[in-house]
Design an enzyme around this catalytic site. Sequence first.
Site, mmCIF file in Angstrom:
data_model
loop_
_atom_site.group_PDB
_atom_site.id
_atom_site.type_symbol
_atom_site.label_atom_id
_atom_site.label_comp_id
_atom_site.label_asym_id
_atom_site.label_seq_id
_atom_site.Cartn_x
_atom_site.Cartn_y
_atom_site.Cartn_z
ATOM 1 N N LYS A 205 -30.849 -42.215 64.127
ATOM 2 C CA LYS A 205 -32.135 -42.859 63.824
ATOM 3 C C LYS A 205 -32.088 -43.684 62.546
ATOM 4 O O LYS A 205 -31.207 -43.532 61.719
ATOM 5 C CB LYS A 205 -33.246 -41.798 63.777
ATOM 6 C CG LYS A 205 -33.662 -41.394 65.197
ATOM 7 C CD LYS A 205 -34.894 -40.539 65.259
ATOM 8 C CE LYS A 205 -35.215 -40.237 66.724
ATOM 9 N NZ LYS A 205 -36.281 -39.238 66.869
ATOM 10 N N ARG A 239 -31.503 -32.618 69.660
ATOM 11 C CA ARG A 239 -31.393 -33.696 70.656
ATOM 12 C C ARG A 239 -30.486 -34.771 70.063
ATOM 13 O O ARG A 239 -30.846 -35.421 69.096
ATOM 14 C CB ARG A 239 -32.798 -34.243 70.933
ATOM 15 C CG ARG A 239 -32.855 -35.348 71.962
ATOM 16 C CD ARG A 239 -34.289 -35.824 72.130
ATOM 17 N NE ARG A 239 -34.350 -36.959 73.034
ATOM 18 C CZ ARG A 239 -34.074 -38.219 72.675
ATOM 19 N NH1 ARG A 239 -33.733 -38.493 71.431
ATOM 20 N NH2 ARG A 239 -34.131 -39.183 73.561
HETATM 21 C C1 7PJ Z 1 -37.100 -37.947 70.274
HETATM 22 C C2 7PJ Z 1 -37.384 -37.713 71.613
HETATM 23 C C3 7PJ Z 1 -37.243 -36.889 69.327
HETATM 24 C C4 7PJ Z 1 -37.932 -35.515 71.183
HETATM 25 C C5 7PJ Z 1 -36.786 -39.764 71.377
HETATM 26 C C6 7PJ Z 1 -34.524 -41.879 69.843
HETATM 27 C C7 7PJ Z 1 -35.910 -42.217 70.259
HETATM 28 N N1 7PJ Z 1 -37.788 -36.504 72.074
HETATM 29 N N2 7PJ Z 1 -37.193 -38.862 72.297
HETATM 30 N N3 7PJ Z 1 -37.666 -35.701 69.846
HETATM 31 N N4 7PJ Z 1 -36.699 -39.249 70.149
HETATM 32 N N5 7PJ Z 1 -38.341 -34.308 71.594
HETATM 33 O O1 7PJ Z 1 -33.782 -41.111 70.445
HETATM 34 O O2 7PJ Z 1 -34.143 -42.472 68.796
HETATM 35 O O3 7PJ Z 1 -37.036 -37.011 68.122
HETATM 36 S S1 7PJ Z 1 -36.420 -41.406 71.791
#
Ligand code: 7PJ
Length: 264
Positions: A205, A239
Site C-alpha cells: 500500500k 491479507r
Molecule cells: C483491503 C481489502 C484491506 C480487507 C483491499 C489493496 C486494496 N480487504 N481489500 N482489508 N484492501 N479486508 O489491496 O490495496 O485492507 S483492496
Amino acid sequence: MGILNVTPDSFSDGGCHILLDDAMRHAERMLAEGAAIIDVGGESTRPGAQPVSTQQELDRVAPVVERLICEFDALVSVDTSCPTVMRETAALGAGMINDVRALQREGAIEAALGTGLPVCLMHIQGEPQDMQQSPRYDAPIEEAVIDFLEARVTACEAVGLRRERLLLDPGFGFGKTVEHNLRLLNRMDRVTRLNLPLLVGMSRKSMIGKVLGRPVEERLPGGLALASLAVERGARILRVHDVGPVLDAVNMTWAVLREGCEHD
Ligand code: 7PJ
C-alpha cells in the site's frame, strides 16, 4: 490470506490475472507458499477507482471462485460489497465474505446473513472514489475506527448476524493519511479489545511508498516490517500479495512472541 485480484485496473498487479488460467496459476502458487485463504476481488477499491456493475463483478469473480474450489479445494473469501455477488458466490462454495464497506450497502447485511458465512467488516471513511481526497477525523483515528466497527457489529447483531461469525479490519489506506495509518497500527491493540479476530491488509500500500519512497514493486521489505508489527499488535489474518516471504516474517515474529508467553 493471499490476494487474487481479477480486476483490469488493480494497482499493484493490474491486468496480470485477467485471464482465468493466469489467476488459477497465481492462486496455486500462493496456496503452495502457505496461504490458508484466497481472497478474490472483482471490484477495484484503489483510490479513485470507478464503480463496476453487479454483472461485471460477478462475471469476473464467479468463474475464479468456482475453479478455486473445484480444483484446489481452497478456502475462498470474496472481496465484495454487493449483495448479489455475496449470494451467488456463496452458492458456488465461497467460505467467507470480505466487505471493505462493512455491509453498509442496501441489502448487504441481509444477504450476508442468508449465506451463513463468516464476514470481515472493514473500516472505511467515504467511498473509494473520494476517500483519499483529504481524510479528516474529529476523534483520534483509533477511536473513530473502534466506534465505527462497534456500530457495524451492533447493526449485524440487530438482524441476527451473530458476533461469532464476524472478523474486524481497521482498513489501512481507506480514508486515511499516512499519519493516520501509522498511528492506527501503533494503537491497534485497542481494536483487539472488541474481542473479535483482526484481519489487516497493508501489502504494497501507498503508506509504504510514502514512508520509504518506493514504487509498488519495491514495497516488500516495508511490507514485511508492517506484517511483523501487525502480528505483534494482535492481527490474526494478514491479507497479502507475497505469501511466502510474509509467512516467514510472521513465523519468525510468532516464535519470539511465543517464547515470551512460555516464560512469563
Ligand atoms: C483491503 C481489502 C484491506 C480487507 C483491499 C489493496 C486494496 N480487504 N481489500 N482489508 N484492501 N479486508 O489491496 O490495496 O485492507 S483492496
